[in-house]
Design a protein around this motif. Structure first.
Motif, PDB file in Angstrom:
ATOM      1  N   VAL A  43      -8.739   4.041  -6.028  1.00  0.00           N
ATOM      2  CA  VAL A  43      -8.739   4.520  -7.411  1.00  0.00           C
ATOM      3  C   VAL A  43      -8.368   6.000  -7.421  1.00  0.00           C
ATOM      4  O   VAL A  43      -9.033   6.814  -6.794  1.00  0.00           O
ATOM      5  CB  VAL A  43     -10.114   4.311  -8.081  1.00  0.00           C
ATOM      6  CG1 VAL A  43     -10.162   4.959  -9.452  1.00  0.00           C
ATOM      7  CG2 VAL A  43     -10.437   2.826  -8.175  1.00  0.00           C
ATOM      8  N   ASN A  46      -3.904   6.906 -11.110  1.00  0.00           N
ATOM      9  CA  ASN A  46      -2.502   6.547 -11.280  1.00  0.00           C
ATOM     10  C   ASN A  46      -2.226   5.083 -10.957  1.00  0.00           C
ATOM     11  O   ASN A  46      -1.351   4.480 -11.565  1.00  0.00           O
ATOM     12  CB  ASN A  46      -1.604   7.428 -10.398  1.00  0.00           C
ATOM     13  CG  ASN A  46      -1.643   8.870 -10.839  1.00  0.00           C
ATOM     14  OD1 ASN A  46      -1.513   9.183 -12.010  1.00  0.00           O
ATOM     15  ND2 ASN A  46      -1.844   9.768  -9.885  1.00  0.00           N
ATOM     16  N   ARG A  47      -2.946   4.524 -10.009  1.00  0.00           N
ATOM     17  CA  ARG A  47      -2.725   3.132  -9.622  1.00  0.00           C
ATOM     18  C   ARG A  47      -3.307   2.191 -10.667  1.00  0.00           C
ATOM     19  O   ARG A  47      -4.402   2.406 -11.171  1.00  0.00           O
ATOM     20  CB  ARG A  47      -3.377   2.835  -8.277  1.00  0.00           C
ATOM     21  CG  ARG A  47      -2.726   3.498  -7.098  1.00  0.00           C
ATOM     22  CD  ARG A  47      -3.396   3.048  -5.795  1.00  0.00           C
ATOM     23  NE  ARG A  47      -2.785   3.674  -4.662  1.00  0.00           N
ATOM     24  CZ  ARG A  47      -3.302   4.713  -4.007  1.00  0.00           C
ATOM     25  NH1 ARG A  47      -4.455   5.236  -4.379  1.00  0.00           N
ATOM     26  NH2 ARG A  47      -2.668   5.228  -2.975  1.00  0.00           N
ATOM     27  N   SER A  48      -2.588   1.115 -10.930  1.00  0.00           N
ATOM     28  CA  SER A  48      -3.085   0.077 -11.830  1.00  0.00           C
ATOM     29  C   SER A  48      -3.993  -0.868 -11.043  1.00  0.00           C
ATOM     30  O   SER A  48      -4.041  -0.830  -9.802  1.00  0.00           O
ATOM     31  CB  SER A  48      -1.909  -0.707 -12.415  1.00  0.00           C
ATOM     32  OG  SER A  48      -1.274  -1.473 -11.392  1.00  0.00           O
ATOM     33  N   VAL A  49      -4.680  -1.733 -11.763  1.00  0.00           N
ATOM     34  CA  VAL A  49      -5.509  -2.745 -11.111  1.00  0.00           C
ATOM     35  C   VAL A  49      -4.623  -3.598 -10.210  1.00  0.00           C
ATOM     36  O   VAL A  49      -4.993  -3.911  -9.074  1.00  0.00           O
ATOM     37  CB  VAL A  49      -6.250  -3.610 -12.156  1.00  0.00           C
ATOM     38  CG1 VAL A  49      -6.940  -4.789 -11.500  1.00  0.00           C
ATOM     39  CG2 VAL A  49      -7.247  -2.776 -12.931  1.00  0.00           C
ATOM     40  N   GLN A  50      -3.438  -3.944 -10.690  1.00  0.00           N
ATOM     41  CA  GLN A  50      -2.511  -4.741  -9.888  1.00  0.00           C
ATOM     42  C   GLN A  50      -2.095  -3.996  -8.625  1.00  0.00           C
ATOM     43  O   GLN A  50      -2.046  -4.578  -7.544  1.00  0.00           O
ATOM     44  CB  GLN A  50      -1.263  -5.111 -10.703  1.00  0.00           C
ATOM     45  CG  GLN A  50      -0.329  -6.057  -9.971  1.00  0.00           C
ATOM     46  CD  GLN A  50      -0.918  -7.441  -9.777  1.00  0.00           C
ATOM     47  OE1 GLN A  50      -1.348  -8.068 -10.734  1.00  0.00           O
ATOM     48  NE2 GLN A  50      -0.959  -7.909  -8.539  1.00  0.00           N
ATOM     49  N   ASP A  51      -1.816  -2.708  -8.746  1.00  0.00           N
ATOM     50  CA  ASP A  51      -1.455  -1.899  -7.570  1.00  0.00           C
ATOM     51  C   ASP A  51      -2.583  -1.919  -6.533  1.00  0.00           C
ATOM     52  O   ASP A  51      -2.334  -2.055  -5.335  1.00  0.00           O
ATOM     53  CB  ASP A  51      -1.176  -0.446  -7.957  1.00  0.00           C
ATOM     54  CG  ASP A  51       0.063  -0.260  -8.795  1.00  0.00           C
ATOM     55  OD1 ASP A  51       0.944  -1.147  -8.791  1.00  0.00           O
ATOM     56  OD2 ASP A  51       0.146   0.792  -9.472  1.00  0.00           O
ATOM     57  N   ALA A  69     -10.239  -6.558 -10.852  1.00  0.00           N
ATOM     58  CA  ALA A  69     -10.384  -6.094 -12.239  1.00  0.00           C
ATOM     59  C   ALA A  69     -11.848  -6.085 -12.659  1.00  0.00           C
ATOM     60  O   ALA A  69     -12.317  -5.123 -13.287  1.00  0.00           O
ATOM     61  CB  ALA A  69      -9.562  -6.973 -13.169  1.00  0.00           C
ATOM     62  N   GLN A  76     -16.854   1.003 -14.261  1.00  0.00           N
ATOM     63  CA  GLN A  76     -16.683   1.775 -15.503  1.00  0.00           C
ATOM     64  C   GLN A  76     -17.899   1.614 -16.403  1.00  0.00           C
ATOM     65  O   GLN A  76     -18.406   2.577 -16.964  1.00  0.00           O
ATOM     66  CB  GLN A  76     -15.412   1.326 -16.214  1.00  0.00           C
ATOM     67  CG  GLN A  76     -15.092   2.157 -17.436  1.00  0.00           C
ATOM     68  CD  GLN A  76     -13.810   1.700 -18.105  1.00  0.00           C
ATOM     69  OE1 GLN A  76     -13.065   0.896 -17.563  1.00  0.00           O
ATOM     70  NE2 GLN A  76     -13.557   2.211 -19.283  1.00  0.00           N
ATOM     71  N   ALA A  83     -12.349   5.544 -18.035  1.00  0.00           N
ATOM     72  CA  ALA A  83     -11.073   4.960 -18.459  1.00  0.00           C
ATOM     73  C   ALA A  83     -10.084   6.088 -18.759  1.00  0.00           C
ATOM     74  O   ALA A  83     -10.478   7.165 -19.178  1.00  0.00           O
ATOM     75  CB  ALA A  83     -11.282   4.112 -19.703  1.00  0.00           C
ATOM     76  N   ARG A  84      -8.841   5.788 -18.512  1.00  0.00           N
ATOM     77  CA  ARG A  84      -7.793   6.765 -18.813  1.00  0.00           C
ATOM     78  C   ARG A  84      -7.091   6.405 -20.069  1.00  0.00           C
ATOM     79  O   ARG A  84      -6.880   5.367 -20.469  1.00  0.00           O
ATOM     80  CB  ARG A  84      -6.760   6.785 -17.691  1.00  0.00           C
ATOM     81  CG  ARG A  84      -7.217   7.659 -16.568  1.00  0.00           C
ATOM     82  CD  ARG A  84      -6.139   7.824 -15.568  1.00  0.00           C
ATOM     83  NE  ARG A  84      -4.917   8.328 -16.222  1.00  0.00           N
ATOM     84  CZ  ARG A  84      -3.946   8.938 -15.597  1.00  0.00           C
ATOM     85  NH1 ARG A  84      -4.021   9.089 -14.334  1.00  0.00           N
ATOM     86  NH2 ARG A  84      -2.886   9.343 -16.224  1.00  0.00           N
TER      87      ARG A  84
END
Length: 84
Positions: A43, A46-51, A69, A76, A83-84
């Motif tokens: 985490v 910048n990285r997504s959950v998929q990344d 996820a 969170q 959250a961004r």
């Protein structure tokens, strides 16, 4: 988040009446690193959950994206991630 027999996350989950994310109990193949530990290390805002899921699959082992996820969403909810 665990030390000396105390788990901060388990304590927070109990207080918030949230279920324990499955990713915490997923075992890595061949004594590899913890899926949850590595997910948190990835985490960076910048990285997504998929990344993060793709990186875990590449470095630790196959993992359902839904577990990643759910784990991150739970962190969170207990205030560990924003959250961004």
């Amino acid at each position: 988040m665990t030390g000396f027999g105390y788990s901060w996350l388990d304590d927070q989950l109990e207080k918030a009446k949230l279920p324990r994310p499955k990713l915490l109990d997923r075992e890595a193949p061949r004594d590899g690193p913890s899926f949850a530990y590595e997910a948190l290390n990835l985490v960076d805002g910048n990285r997504s959950v998929q990344d993060i899921g793709n990186q875990l699959t590449a470095t630790v082992g196959p993992v359902p994206i839904a577990e990643v996820a759910d784990f991150l969403a739970t962190l969170q909810r207990v205030g560990l991630l924003e959250a961004r």
